[in-house]
Design a protein around this motif. Structure first.
Motif, PDB file in Angstrom:
ATOM      1  N   LEU A  99       0.860  -1.192   0.000  1.00  0.00           N
ATOM      2  CA  LEU A  99       0.000   0.000   0.000  1.00  0.00           C
ATOM      3  C   LEU A  99       0.891   1.235   0.000  1.00  0.00           C
ATOM      4  O   LEU A  99       1.680   1.443   0.928  1.00  0.00           O
ATOM      5  CB  LEU A  99      -0.925   0.019   1.224  1.00  0.00           C
ATOM      6  CG  LEU A  99      -1.835   1.255   1.280  1.00  0.00           C
ATOM      7  CD1 LEU A  99      -2.835   1.268   0.126  1.00  0.00           C
ATOM      8  CD2 LEU A  99      -2.574   1.335   2.607  1.00  0.00           C
ATOM      9  N   ILE A 100       0.767   2.046  -1.055  1.00  0.00           N
ATOM     10  CA  ILE A 100       1.648   3.214  -1.187  1.00  0.00           C
ATOM     11  C   ILE A 100       0.883   4.528  -1.143  1.00  0.00           C
ATOM     12  O   ILE A 100       1.462   5.592  -1.304  1.00  0.00           O
ATOM     13  CB  ILE A 100       2.476   3.129  -2.498  1.00  0.00           C
ATOM     14  CG1 ILE A 100       1.544   3.105  -3.716  1.00  0.00           C
ATOM     15  CG2 ILE A 100       3.388   1.903  -2.482  1.00  0.00           C
ATOM     16  CD1 ILE A 100       2.274   3.332  -5.031  1.00  0.00           C
ATOM     17  N   GLY A 101      -0.451   4.455  -0.942  1.00  0.00           N
ATOM     18  CA  GLY A 101      -1.247   5.672  -0.850  1.00  0.00           C
ATOM     19  C   GLY A 101      -1.757   5.877   0.567  1.00  0.00           C
ATOM     20  O   GLY A 101      -1.671   4.978   1.410  1.00  0.00           O
ATOM     21  N   ALA A 102      -2.309   7.060   0.810  1.00  0.00           N
ATOM     22  CA  ALA A 102      -2.806   7.404   2.146  1.00  0.00           C
ATOM     23  C   ALA A 102      -3.866   6.399   2.588  1.00  0.00           C
ATOM     24  O   ALA A 102      -4.687   5.950   1.793  1.00  0.00           O
ATOM     25  CB  ALA A 102      -3.400   8.807   2.122  1.00  0.00           C
ATOM     26  N   LEU A 103      -3.830   6.047   3.864  1.00  0.00           N
ATOM     27  CA  LEU A 103      -4.799   5.096   4.414  1.00  0.00           C
ATOM     28  C   LEU A 103      -5.732   5.821   5.380  1.00  0.00           C
ATOM     29  O   LEU A 103      -5.290   6.470   6.324  1.00  0.00           O
ATOM     30  CB  LEU A 103      -4.054   3.959   5.139  1.00  0.00           C
ATOM     31  CG  LEU A 103      -4.917   2.896   5.821  1.00  0.00           C
ATOM     32  CD1 LEU A 103      -5.877   2.227   4.846  1.00  0.00           C
ATOM     33  CD2 LEU A 103      -4.032   1.848   6.488  1.00  0.00           C
ATOM     34  N   THR A 143      -5.839  -6.925   5.797  1.00  0.00           N
ATOM     35  CA  THR A 143      -6.041  -8.288   5.308  1.00  0.00           C
ATOM     36  C   THR A 143      -5.648  -8.443   3.836  1.00  0.00           C
ATOM     37  O   THR A 143      -5.519  -9.546   3.342  1.00  0.00           O
ATOM     38  CB  THR A 143      -7.513  -8.740   5.496  1.00  0.00           C
ATOM     39  OG1 THR A 143      -8.352  -7.798   4.843  1.00  0.00           O
ATOM     40  CG2 THR A 143      -7.873  -8.805   6.959  1.00  0.00           C
ATOM     41  N   LEU A 144      -5.473  -7.322   3.137  1.00  0.00           N
ATOM     42  CA  LEU A 144      -5.124  -7.392   1.708  1.00  0.00           C
ATOM     43  C   LEU A 144      -3.630  -7.158   1.445  1.00  0.00           C
ATOM     44  O   LEU A 144      -3.032  -7.808   0.599  1.00  0.00           O
ATOM     45  CB  LEU A 144      -5.943  -6.350   0.937  1.00  0.00           C
ATOM     46  CG  LEU A 144      -5.769  -6.329  -0.577  1.00  0.00           C
ATOM     47  CD1 LEU A 144      -6.270  -7.632  -1.197  1.00  0.00           C
ATOM     48  CD2 LEU A 144      -6.519  -5.143  -1.190  1.00  0.00           C
ATOM     49  N   PHE A 145      -3.043  -6.218   2.166  1.00  0.00           N
ATOM     50  CA  PHE A 145      -1.662  -5.802   1.864  1.00  0.00           C
ATOM     51  C   PHE A 145      -0.650  -6.524   2.756  1.00  0.00           C
ATOM     52  O   PHE A 145      -0.934  -6.847   3.911  1.00  0.00           O
ATOM     53  CB  PHE A 145      -1.520  -4.289   2.047  1.00  0.00           C
ATOM     54  CG  PHE A 145      -2.240  -3.511   0.975  1.00  0.00           C
ATOM     55  CD1 PHE A 145      -1.628  -3.273  -0.246  1.00  0.00           C
ATOM     56  CD2 PHE A 145      -3.535  -3.048   1.174  1.00  0.00           C
ATOM     57  CE1 PHE A 145      -2.284  -2.576  -1.253  1.00  0.00           C
ATOM     58  CE2 PHE A 145      -4.208  -2.353   0.175  1.00  0.00           C
ATOM     59  CZ  PHE A 145      -3.588  -2.113  -1.039  1.00  0.00           C
ATOM     60  N   ARG A 183       2.566  -7.536   7.743  1.00  0.00           N
ATOM     61  CA  ARG A 183       3.599  -7.752   8.760  1.00  0.00           C
ATOM     62  C   ARG A 183       4.664  -6.669   8.740  1.00  0.00           C
ATOM     63  O   ARG A 183       5.557  -6.665   9.559  1.00  0.00           O
ATOM     64  CB  ARG A 183       4.288  -9.103   8.538  1.00  0.00           C
ATOM     65  CG  ARG A 183       3.384 -10.292   8.590  1.00  0.00           C
ATOM     66  CD  ARG A 183       3.168 -10.791  10.016  1.00  0.00           C
ATOM     67  NE  ARG A 183       2.108 -11.785  10.030  1.00  0.00           N
ATOM     68  CZ  ARG A 183       1.006 -11.691  10.771  1.00  0.00           C
ATOM     69  NH1 ARG A 183       0.828 -10.656  11.572  1.00  0.00           N
ATOM     70  NH2 ARG A 183       0.084 -12.628  10.726  1.00  0.00           N
ATOM     71  N   GLU A 184       4.582  -5.798   7.754  1.00  0.00           N
ATOM     72  CA  GLU A 184       5.630  -4.777   7.659  1.00  0.00           C
ATOM     73  C   GLU A 184       5.008  -3.409   7.515  1.00  0.00           C
ATOM     74  O   GLU A 184       4.116  -3.202   6.697  1.00  0.00           O
ATOM     75  CB  GLU A 184       6.517  -5.043   6.439  1.00  0.00           C
ATOM     76  CG  GLU A 184       7.427  -6.231   6.601  1.00  0.00           C
ATOM     77  CD  GLU A 184       8.511  -6.215   5.537  1.00  0.00           C
ATOM     78  OE1 GLU A 184       9.293  -5.232   5.499  1.00  0.00           O
ATOM     79  OE2 GLU A 184       8.541  -7.153   4.737  1.00  0.00           O
TER      80      GLU A 184
END
Ligand SMILES: *Cc1c(COP(=O)(O)O)cnc(C)c1O
Length: 232
Positions: free
Chosen positions: A86-90, A100-102, A130-131
């Motif tokens: 995931l590289i965009g704002a959450l 659960t996806l990334f 996990r990271e």
């Protein structure tokens, strides 16, 4: 260029860029021993993503949880060893879906987000992530996400206190200035904090980022060609 021609180019670009990365890595003293090429597949057609999967790419970056949820579960059933970044704002209301996806989140940037993750991470039966990387707003731009460099230390401690394993730092330098000082700052911060991974470098500046120690480069247009909707 039509879609077909572009798709046959994607596998070539994947090979060429990997060679380029290797060449820059071999020629740079600060280069990391292992560099991950994260293919940024946001707003790309599934056919284009499949071309890269078939070429052997397994790390993909998406910037919107919703879009990734539409695209990836099906592809992952075919390619179970894919790692999603995931590289965009959450937003805090998408935290469960994102966890659960990334596999890797590059954009941890505020206490409220850490709280939201800490609240649910041990209760999700299908927790995957996990990271966690802290996004640092090295240019201190108001319109950009990321923690200010002066506050990164305290956010890092907050993560540690809430059992969030921070394994990397990420930045997106301002568009209109040379990126090298921003990459150098991030590298210095990672060294000071003892954090192993550095997510920095995009299509226009990944070679510079590698020379300054990047472990993850995030490439969209260099692999896929121009996006249909810019920024989407
Ligand atoms: C879109 C995007 C990229 C990829 O950008 P390109 O210039 O197409 O390589 C990398 N990182 C982030 C955070 C992005 O949003």
């Amino acid at each position: 260029m039509n879609i077909k021609d572009n798709i046959s180019l994607i596998a070539c670009r994947w090979e060429t860029i990997q060679q380029r990365i290797k060449a820059v890595q071999d020629a740079s003293l600060l280069a990391a021993p292992r560099i991950k090429l994260v293919a940024v597949s946001k707003a790309q057609a599934v056919e284009a993503v499949c071309a890269l999967l078939e070429a052997g790419c397994r790390d993909f970056g998406e910037n919107r949880v919703q879009d990734a949820m539409v695209k990836w579960p099906k592809l992952r059933a075919q390619y179970p060893d894919v790692r999603l970044h995931l590289i965009g704002a959450l937003q805090t209301n998408k935290v469960k879906e994102a966890l659960t996806l990334f596999d890797v989140m590059h954009t941890i940037d505020r206490v409220a987000l850490v709280d939201a993750i800490a609240r649910v991470q041990h209760t999700l039966p299908d927790m995957r992530c996990r990271e966690f990387f802290l996004q640092v707003n090295t240019g201190e731009e108001v319109q950009k996400g990321g923690v200010a460099p002066s506050e990164a230390d305290s956010l890092l401690r907050y993560c540690q206190a809430h059992s969030l394993p921070v394994t990397g730092l990420m930045c997106i330098p301002p568009a209109d200035v040379p990126p090298a000082p921003h990459f150098a700052l991030l590298h210095k911060m990672a060294q000071d904090f003892g954090i192993p991974h550095l997510s920095m470098g995009m299509s226009g500046d990944y070679e510079t980022a590698i020379r300054l120690g990047a472990t993850h480069v995030r490439l969209g247009t260099a692999l896929f060609g121009a996006r249909n909707q810019e920024g989407a």
